[in-house]
Design a protein around this motif. Structure first.
Motif, PDB file in Angstrom:
ATOM      1  N   PHE A   1       0.835  -1.210   0.000  1.00  0.00           N
ATOM      2  CA  PHE A   1       0.000   0.000   0.000  1.00  0.00           C
ATOM      3  C   PHE A   1       0.868   1.259   0.000  1.00  0.00           C
ATOM      4  O   PHE A   1       0.580   2.225  -0.704  1.00  0.00           O
ATOM      5  CB  PHE A   1      -0.955  -0.003   1.198  1.00  0.00           C
ATOM      6  CG  PHE A   1      -1.975   1.083   1.138  1.00  0.00           C
ATOM      7  CD1 PHE A   1      -3.072   0.953   0.308  1.00  0.00           C
ATOM      8  CD2 PHE A   1      -1.848   2.229   1.892  1.00  0.00           C
ATOM      9  CE1 PHE A   1      -4.031   1.958   0.235  1.00  0.00           C
ATOM     10  CE2 PHE A   1      -2.790   3.233   1.831  1.00  0.00           C
ATOM     11  CZ  PHE A   1      -3.886   3.101   1.000  1.00  0.00           C
ATOM     12  N   LEU A   2       1.949   1.246   0.777  1.00  0.00           N
ATOM     13  CA  LEU A   2       2.874   2.384   0.769  1.00  0.00           C
ATOM     14  C   LEU A   2       3.550   2.550  -0.591  1.00  0.00           C
ATOM     15  O   LEU A   2       3.740   3.675  -1.064  1.00  0.00           O
ATOM     16  CB  LEU A   2       3.927   2.222   1.862  1.00  0.00           C
ATOM     17  CG  LEU A   2       3.456   2.487   3.277  1.00  0.00           C
ATOM     18  CD1 LEU A   2       4.551   2.150   4.280  1.00  0.00           C
ATOM     19  CD2 LEU A   2       3.027   3.933   3.439  1.00  0.00           C
TER      20      LEU A   2
ATOM     21  N   LEU B   1       3.981   5.420  -5.762  1.00  0.00           N
ATOM     22  CA  LEU B   1       3.833   5.423  -7.222  1.00  0.00           C
ATOM     23  C   LEU B   1       2.871   6.518  -7.695  1.00  0.00           C
ATOM     24  O   LEU B   1       3.044   7.066  -8.775  1.00  0.00           O
ATOM     25  CB  LEU B   1       3.350   4.063  -7.715  1.00  0.00           C
ATOM     26  CG  LEU B   1       4.398   2.958  -7.707  1.00  0.00           C
ATOM     27  CD1 LEU B   1       3.751   1.633  -8.060  1.00  0.00           C
ATOM     28  CD2 LEU B   1       5.502   3.287  -8.685  1.00  0.00           C
ATOM     29  N   THR B   2       1.864   6.840  -6.896  1.00  0.00           N
ATOM     30  CA  THR B   2       0.936   7.896  -7.302  1.00  0.00           C
ATOM     31  C   THR B   2       1.585   9.272  -7.235  1.00  0.00           C
ATOM     32  O   THR B   2       1.146  10.195  -7.920  1.00  0.00           O
ATOM     33  CB  THR B   2      -0.320   7.902  -6.416  1.00  0.00           C
ATOM     34  OG1 THR B   2       0.063   8.092  -5.072  1.00  0.00           O
ATOM     35  CG2 THR B   2      -1.100   6.622  -6.565  1.00  0.00           C
ATOM     36  N   LEU B   3       2.621   9.405  -6.423  1.00  0.00           N
ATOM     37  CA  LEU B   3       3.303  10.698  -6.342  1.00  0.00           C
ATOM     38  C   LEU B   3       4.081  11.016  -7.619  1.00  0.00           C
ATOM     39  O   LEU B   3       4.341  12.180  -7.910  1.00  0.00           O
ATOM     40  CB  LEU B   3       4.259  10.716  -5.145  1.00  0.00           C
ATOM     41  CG  LEU B   3       3.602  10.589  -3.772  1.00  0.00           C
ATOM     42  CD1 LEU B   3       4.679  10.547  -2.697  1.00  0.00           C
ATOM     43  CD2 LEU B   3       2.651  11.737  -3.530  1.00  0.00           C
ATOM     44  N   PHE B   4       4.455   9.996  -8.372  1.00  0.00           N
ATOM     45  CA  PHE B   4       5.238  10.201  -9.594  1.00  0.00           C
ATOM     46  C   PHE B   4       4.380  10.452 -10.834  1.00  0.00           C
ATOM     47  O   PHE B   4       4.927  10.736 -11.890  1.00  0.00           O
ATOM     48  CB  PHE B   4       6.158   9.001  -9.848  1.00  0.00           C
ATOM     49  CG  PHE B   4       7.242   8.878  -8.826  1.00  0.00           C
ATOM     50  CD1 PHE B   4       8.198   9.866  -8.681  1.00  0.00           C
ATOM     51  CD2 PHE B   4       7.299   7.768  -7.997  1.00  0.00           C
ATOM     52  CE1 PHE B   4       9.194   9.752  -7.731  1.00  0.00           C
ATOM     53  CE2 PHE B   4       8.290   7.654  -7.052  1.00  0.00           C
ATOM     54  CZ  PHE B   4       9.243   8.647  -6.924  1.00  0.00           C
ATOM     55  N   THR B   5       3.070  10.310 -10.718  1.00  0.00           N
ATOM     56  CA  THR B   5       2.217  10.544 -11.889  1.00  0.00           C
ATOM     57  C   THR B   5       2.008  12.036 -12.076  1.00  0.00           C
ATOM     58  O   THR B   5       1.620  12.756 -11.156  1.00  0.00           O
ATOM     59  CB  THR B   5       0.845   9.865 -11.717  1.00  0.00           C
ATOM     60  OG1 THR B   5       0.240  10.337 -10.530  1.00  0.00           O
ATOM     61  CG2 THR B   5       0.987   8.363 -11.681  1.00  0.00           C
ATOM     62  N   VAL B   6       2.295  12.504 -13.277  1.00  0.00           N
ATOM     63  CA  VAL B   6       2.148  13.921 -13.596  1.00  0.00           C
ATOM     64  C   VAL B   6       0.816  14.154 -14.296  1.00  0.00           C
ATOM     65  O   VAL B   6       0.141  15.147 -14.049  1.00  0.00           O
ATOM     66  CB  VAL B   6       3.332  14.384 -14.476  1.00  0.00           C
ATOM     67  CG1 VAL B   6       3.173  15.835 -14.856  1.00  0.00           C
ATOM     68  CG2 VAL B   6       4.649  14.134 -13.761  1.00  0.00           C
TER      69      VAL B   6
ATOM     70  N   ALA C   1      -8.860   6.833  -4.122  1.00  0.00           N
ATOM     71  CA  ALA C   1      -9.342   5.766  -5.004  1.00  0.00           C
ATOM     72  C   ALA C   1      -8.255   5.357  -5.993  1.00  0.00           C
ATOM     73  O   ALA C   1      -8.127   4.177  -6.320  1.00  0.00           O
ATOM     74  CB  ALA C   1     -10.592   6.226  -5.749  1.00  0.00           C
ATOM     75  N   PHE C   2      -7.452   6.315  -6.448  1.00  0.00           N
ATOM     76  CA  PHE C   2      -6.366   6.006  -7.367  1.00  0.00           C
ATOM     77  C   PHE C   2      -5.288   5.162  -6.667  1.00  0.00           C
ATOM     78  O   PHE C   2      -4.748   4.219  -7.255  1.00  0.00           O
ATOM     79  CB  PHE C   2      -5.767   7.291  -7.932  1.00  0.00           C
ATOM     80  CG  PHE C   2      -4.770   7.079  -9.035  1.00  0.00           C
ATOM     81  CD1 PHE C   2      -5.090   6.324 -10.140  1.00  0.00           C
ATOM     82  CD2 PHE C   2      -3.507   7.634  -8.955  1.00  0.00           C
ATOM     83  CE1 PHE C   2      -4.180   6.131 -11.159  1.00  0.00           C
ATOM     84  CE2 PHE C   2      -2.593   7.447  -9.955  1.00  0.00           C
ATOM     85  CZ  PHE C   2      -2.926   6.690 -11.072  1.00  0.00           C
ATOM     86  N   ILE C   3      -4.981   5.470  -5.413  1.00  0.00           N
ATOM     87  CA  ILE C   3      -4.022   4.672  -4.645  1.00  0.00           C
ATOM     88  C   ILE C   3      -4.550   3.247  -4.477  1.00  0.00           C
ATOM     89  O   ILE C   3      -3.818   2.268  -4.661  1.00  0.00           O
ATOM     90  CB  ILE C   3      -3.752   5.320  -3.274  1.00  0.00           C
ATOM     91  CG1 ILE C   3      -3.015   6.636  -3.445  1.00  0.00           C
ATOM     92  CG2 ILE C   3      -2.969   4.384  -2.370  1.00  0.00           C
ATOM     93  CD1 ILE C   3      -2.923   7.458  -2.180  1.00  0.00           C
ATOM     94  N   PHE C   4      -5.822   3.116  -4.159  1.00  0.00           N
ATOM     95  CA  PHE C   4      -6.431   1.794  -3.999  1.00  0.00           C
ATOM     96  C   PHE C   4      -6.454   1.032  -5.317  1.00  0.00           C
ATOM     97  O   PHE C   4      -6.254  -0.182  -5.346  1.00  0.00           O
ATOM     98  CB  PHE C   4      -7.847   1.932  -3.426  1.00  0.00           C
ATOM     99  CG  PHE C   4      -8.482   0.635  -3.084  1.00  0.00           C
ATOM    100  CD1 PHE C   4      -7.987  -0.151  -2.064  1.00  0.00           C
ATOM    101  CD2 PHE C   4      -9.591   0.200  -3.790  1.00  0.00           C
ATOM    102  CE1 PHE C   4      -8.581  -1.361  -1.746  1.00  0.00           C
ATOM    103  CE2 PHE C   4     -10.186  -1.002  -3.487  1.00  0.00           C
ATOM    104  CZ  PHE C   4      -9.683  -1.791  -2.466  1.00  0.00           C
ATOM    105  N   TYR C   5      -6.665   1.740  -6.427  1.00  0.00           N
ATOM    106  CA  TYR C   5      -6.665   1.122  -7.750  1.00  0.00           C
ATOM    107  C   TYR C   5      -5.285   0.557  -8.079  1.00  0.00           C
ATOM    108  O   TYR C   5      -5.157  -0.582  -8.547  1.00  0.00           O
ATOM    109  CB  TYR C   5      -7.086   2.166  -8.793  1.00  0.00           C
ATOM    110  CG  TYR C   5      -7.064   1.690 -10.212  1.00  0.00           C
ATOM    111  CD1 TYR C   5      -8.052   0.839 -10.691  1.00  0.00           C
ATOM    112  CD2 TYR C   5      -6.073   2.110 -11.097  1.00  0.00           C
ATOM    113  CE1 TYR C   5      -8.044   0.409 -11.994  1.00  0.00           C
ATOM    114  CE2 TYR C   5      -6.057   1.691 -12.400  1.00  0.00           C
ATOM    115  CZ  TYR C   5      -7.041   0.837 -12.850  1.00  0.00           C
ATOM    116  OH  TYR C   5      -7.025   0.415 -14.138  1.00  0.00           O
ATOM    117  N   ILE C   6      -4.236   1.291  -7.798  1.00  0.00           N
ATOM    118  CA  ILE C   6      -2.876   0.809  -8.047  1.00  0.00           C
ATOM    119  C   ILE C   6      -2.555  -0.350  -7.098  1.00  0.00           C
ATOM    120  O   ILE C   6      -1.919  -1.331  -7.498  1.00  0.00           O
ATOM    121  CB  ILE C   6      -1.866   1.961  -7.898  1.00  0.00           C
ATOM    122  CG1 ILE C   6      -2.056   2.948  -9.033  1.00  0.00           C
ATOM    123  CG2 ILE C   6      -0.439   1.451  -7.874  1.00  0.00           C
ATOM    124  CD1 ILE C   6      -1.183   4.163  -8.932  1.00  0.00           C
TER     125      ILE C   6
END
Length: 115
Positions: free
Chosen positions: A50-51, A56-61, A83-88
């Motif tokens: 989860f971390l 990984l969501t922090l690197f999406t531009v 929701a995006f974090i949960f999706y990844i």
């Protein structure tokens, strides 16, 4: 290596029998069952993935549109970051579990054909 004069045997001891009775008692079994740590391992694996999905969501531009199971249940990564974090996180575990299942199936086939 010392030779015991009474028994005429070679005593192979690294400590040369220097331990006291209390020091030897430390290594005796206590009768308690060791703690089952499977739950700890599973929870730590879930927490680490989860971390990693959060990092990984922090690197999406770019803004990403993603859907859960149905085309009518879609979200935007900019409006719903949780929701995006949960999706990844879910996609990561789908990949991990599919590799594990493929390994188990391949192992069973290999054992059956003795490859």
């Amino acid at each position: 290596m010392d030779i015991d004069d009474d028994a005429k045997k070679v005593i192979w001891s690294l400590q040369n029998n220097k331990r006291t009775a209390e020091e030897r008692k430390v290594f005796e079994p206590t009768g308690k069952k060791p703690m089952n740590r499977n739950l700890v391992y599973v929870l730590s694996a879930l927490g680490i993935t989860f971390l990693l999905s959060f990092v990984l969501t922090l690197f999406t531009v770019e803004v990403v549109d993603f859907c859960f199971l149905l085309d009518s249940y879609c979200f935007n990564s900019d409006e719903n970051p949780i929701a995006f974090i949960f999706y990844i996180f879910m996609n990561g575990w789908i990949i991990i579990l599919s590799v594990a299942v493929a390994y188990l199936i391949g192992k069973k086939i290999g054992d059956r054909f003795k490859i």
